[in-house]
Design a protein around this motif. Structure first.
Motif, PDB file in Angstrom:
ATOM      1  N   LEU A  58       0.834  -1.201   0.000  1.00 52.83           N
ATOM      2  CA  LEU A  58       0.000   0.000   0.000  1.00 52.83           C
ATOM      3  C   LEU A  58       0.868   1.251   0.000  1.00 52.83           C
ATOM      4  O   LEU A  58       0.579   2.219  -0.706  1.00 52.83           O
ATOM      5  N   SER A  59       1.937   1.221   0.793  1.00 50.86           N
ATOM      6  CA  SER A  59       2.842   2.370   0.836  1.00 50.86           C
ATOM      7  C   SER A  59       3.476   2.610  -0.536  1.00 50.86           C
ATOM      8  O   SER A  59       3.569   3.756  -0.999  1.00 50.86           O
ATOM      9  N   LYS A  60       3.897   1.530  -1.198  1.00 47.50           N
ATOM     10  CA  LYS A  60       4.495   1.652  -2.532  1.00 47.50           C
ATOM     11  C   LYS A  60       3.470   2.202  -3.523  1.00 47.50           C
ATOM     12  O   LYS A  60       3.778   3.063  -4.354  1.00 47.50           O
ATOM     13  N   TYR A  61       2.242   1.681  -3.436  1.00 47.22           N
ATOM     14  CA  TYR A  61       1.181   2.165  -4.322  1.00 47.22           C
ATOM     15  C   TYR A  61       0.922   3.650  -4.102  1.00 47.22           C
ATOM     16  O   TYR A  61       0.820   4.424  -5.067  1.00 47.22           O
ATOM     17  N   GLN A  62       0.792   4.053  -2.835  1.00 46.38           N
ATOM     18  CA  GLN A  62       0.459   5.447  -2.539  1.00 46.38           C
ATOM     19  C   GLN A  62       1.555   6.397  -2.987  1.00 46.38           C
ATOM     20  O   GLN A  62       1.269   7.511  -3.430  1.00 46.38           O
ATOM     21  N   GLN A  63       2.819   5.951  -2.900  1.00 52.41           N
ATOM     22  CA  GLN A  63       3.921   6.778  -3.409  1.00 52.41           C
ATOM     23  C   GLN A  63       3.812   6.929  -4.929  1.00 52.41           C
ATOM     24  O   GLN A  63       3.981   8.022  -5.472  1.00 52.41           O
ATOM     25  N   THR A  64       3.512   5.811  -5.606  1.00 53.87           N
ATOM     26  CA  THR A  64       3.370   5.849  -7.073  1.00 53.87           C
ATOM     27  C   THR A  64       2.156   6.675  -7.469  1.00 53.87           C
ATOM     28  O   THR A  64       2.212   7.464  -8.418  1.00 53.87           O
ATOM     29  N   PHE A  65       1.056   6.486  -6.728  1.00 52.81           N
ATOM     30  CA  PHE A  65      -0.166   7.239  -7.022  1.00 52.81           C
ATOM     31  C   PHE A  65       0.061   8.735  -6.815  1.00 52.81           C
ATOM     32  O   PHE A  65      -0.396   9.562  -7.615  1.00 52.81           O
TER      33      PHE A  65
END
Length: 550
Positions: A155-162
């Protein structure tokens, strides 16, 4: 973990200090003794709004201070982002003045209520019987899935990418908007630029032209005066040079008899030569000066153009016009390059969108894979809590990309196997909602994703074996995190590692709320009272001992 709470001049509290421990902290007391007051005071350091009507003494400050052990909570980044000194112990203080002004501090650094609330959400989770809105909250429901599925890293990786996608997409939209605006200005900029290019501007030209204009405008007068000077020096009968020659002749006649005349004669020779040179120069200048109406007209027209350009662009020199020309040239170049910039930005944005979408689908898969486990876990606990036919289902619906991924969650619930599953907020009663939330938070606590949790009389409406099982579940929760449980049931109170008693103390002037930790014998007495009322019986005491022993 909440280590201590200090309250001064709040509601019925004059001043009290409580030290809490890791594990299960039980708080009991008679109705109206002030248990809810403690929660109200705690709410102040969690960012709730203040009300001066809660000041016990309206002429004194109300001060609430909590000390938290945050060593294992990964809050260093929060403190850094908010420019607060990070320490293993966080001291949160709230001060309310008699005038109604509120001040908040974290480790003695002044903060606003928003920052206080953000930290409070990470420090304490208050769960009361009336907590129903949270179950319908999308972020909470997704958080349950993510914690259960262990999605934090993904989720952290996704939110950074998002976040990167949103940032670059904003840049793309800005470029597109700027292109639209610039395209509308392109013709205007082109005209302005071409006008300055056609002017063939040269630094220093204006000053030279202005000097030449003065000369041409006064050419006849200049020639007259120069001619007069030339005649006065060498051409008229009374010319200075003629007079000097007469003087020279006179001195020559006496030089043999008057030797001082020789030096004067030499000086006159020098003056004569200088005057002859001046006369020649004046004559040469005069010959070059001409009355030229055509050239004068050309200069006037050129200066008119330069003055008009300066006035139009609100500058005062050719240098500034040249600077403006270069600036317009840069703007036109940028506009011409917009297509390339937009295309590069569009490619970058699409790449980030694709990356975010891929991560979002990975998140969604992990969430879907854990739903059956969540259903089983919650239904099992609900059965133990007196709801054997309860059914729970987490429905995941695909949406557009958001900060939390590509999923929208709907929590469906039915307390009776004969009734269809519906949205939990529409069909669950207060007691059912409370037990459902306890089951969910038990799941979260086992994953270690909750801070200190406070259960505020969530046992209302239960008794007997269900109450005992609820106490067991709460006890299990406290194995992973600190739990503070306000209860009126002896079955739950007996499960505590530490037992605090809230009571009213009447003085000469007023009544105040106090709290103290009970020793072993006092716990037996308090639980016995909870079993039998104020009139203690031997049976109640024995039952209390049995509960504590079990």
């Amino acid at each position: 973990m909440l280590q201590s709470l200090s309250v001064e001049n709040y509601a019925l509290i004059d001043k009290l200090n409580i030290e809490f421990k890791q594990g299960l902290n039980i708080i009991t007391g008679e109705t109206g003794a002030g248990k809810s007051i403690l929660l109200g005071a705690l709410g102040l350091i969690l960012g709730q709004r203040a009300d001066i009507s809660t000041l016990k003494n309206p002429e004194k400050n109300c001060i609430v201070e909590g000390t938290f052990n945050i060593e294992k909570m990964n809050l260093a980044l929060f403190f850094e982002e908010n420019d607060i000194e990070y320490e293993k112990q966080a001291v949160v203080r709230r001060l309310i003045t008699p005038s109604g002004k509120s001040r908040a501090y974290i480790n003695d650094t002044p903060v606003n209520l928003s920052t206080l609330r953000d930290l409070g959400l990470m420090l304490i989770d208050i769960h009361s019987q009336h907590e129903t809105l949270l179950l319908s909250n999308q972020d909470f429901q997704l958080n349950v899935l993510d914690v259960a599925a262990g999605c934090n890293t993904l989720l952290s990786k996704y939110q950074q990418t998002f976040a990167s996608y949103k940032k670059e997409n904003s840049k793309l939209q800005e470029l597109v908007e700027e292109q639209k605006k610039s395209s509308a200005d392109f013709d205007y900029y082109t005209f302005q630029h071409q006008q300055l290019v056609d002017a063939k501007l040269t630094e220093g030209e204006q000053e030279a032209l202005e000097e030449e204009e003065k000369e041409l405008s006064n050419a006849e007068a200049i020639k007259v005066e120069l001619q007069f000077c030339n005649e006065a020096i060498s051409e008229s009968d009374m010319a200075i040079i003629h007079s000097l020659k007469s003087c020279q002749q006179s001195l020559k006649r006496i030089k043999d008899v008057f030797h001082k005349s020789q030096s004067i004669l030499e000086r006159l020779d020098s003056v004569t030569i200088e005057l002859k040179d001046i006369s020649d120069e004046i004559e040469g200048i005069n010959e070059k000066i001409e009355v030229n109406p055509d050239r004068l007209q050309q200069i006037k027209e050129r200066l008119d153009l330069l003055y008009t350009l300066q006035q139009k662009h609100r500058v005062s020199s050719i240098a500034e016009l040249i600077s403006l020309r270069n600036e317009l040239e840069s703007k036109l170049s940028r506009i011409s390059n917009f297509e390339d910039q937009i295309e590069k930005q569009r490619i970058l944005t699409e790449e980030l969108h694709a990356q975010a979408k891929e991560l979002a689908y990975q998140l969604s898969d992990k969430r879907k894979n854990i739903t059956e486990h969540i259903h089983t876990h919650i239904e099992h606990l609900l059965s133990e809590l007196g709801m054997p036919h309860a059914k729970v289902q987490v429905e995941i619906i695909e949406t557009e990309l958001t900060r939390t991924g590509i999923d929208r969650v709907e929590l469906l619930f039915s307390a009776n196997k004969l009734l269809p599953l519906q949205n939990v907020s529409k069909v669950a009663s207060g007691g059912e909602m409370s037990r459902l939330m306890l089951s969910i938070k038990t799941l979260l606590a086992k994953k270690g994703d909750l801070p200190t949790i406070i259960f505020d009389e969530i046992d209302t409406g239960v008794s007997g074996e269900v109450a005992d099982k609820m106490g067991t579940i709460i006890k299990e929760v406290s194995q992973n995190i600190q739990v503070i449980n306000i209860t009126h049931l002896p079955q739950i109170a007996s499960k505590g590692d530490y037992h605090f008693f809230v009571y009213k103390e009447s003085g000469d002037a007023a009544t105040s709320t106090q709290i103290r930790q009970l020793d072993e014998q006092e716990r037996i007495t308090e639980i016995a009272k909870m079993l039998s009322g104020k009139s203690l019986t031997e049976a109640a005491i024995q039952n209390a001992k049995a509960l504590l022993k079990s």
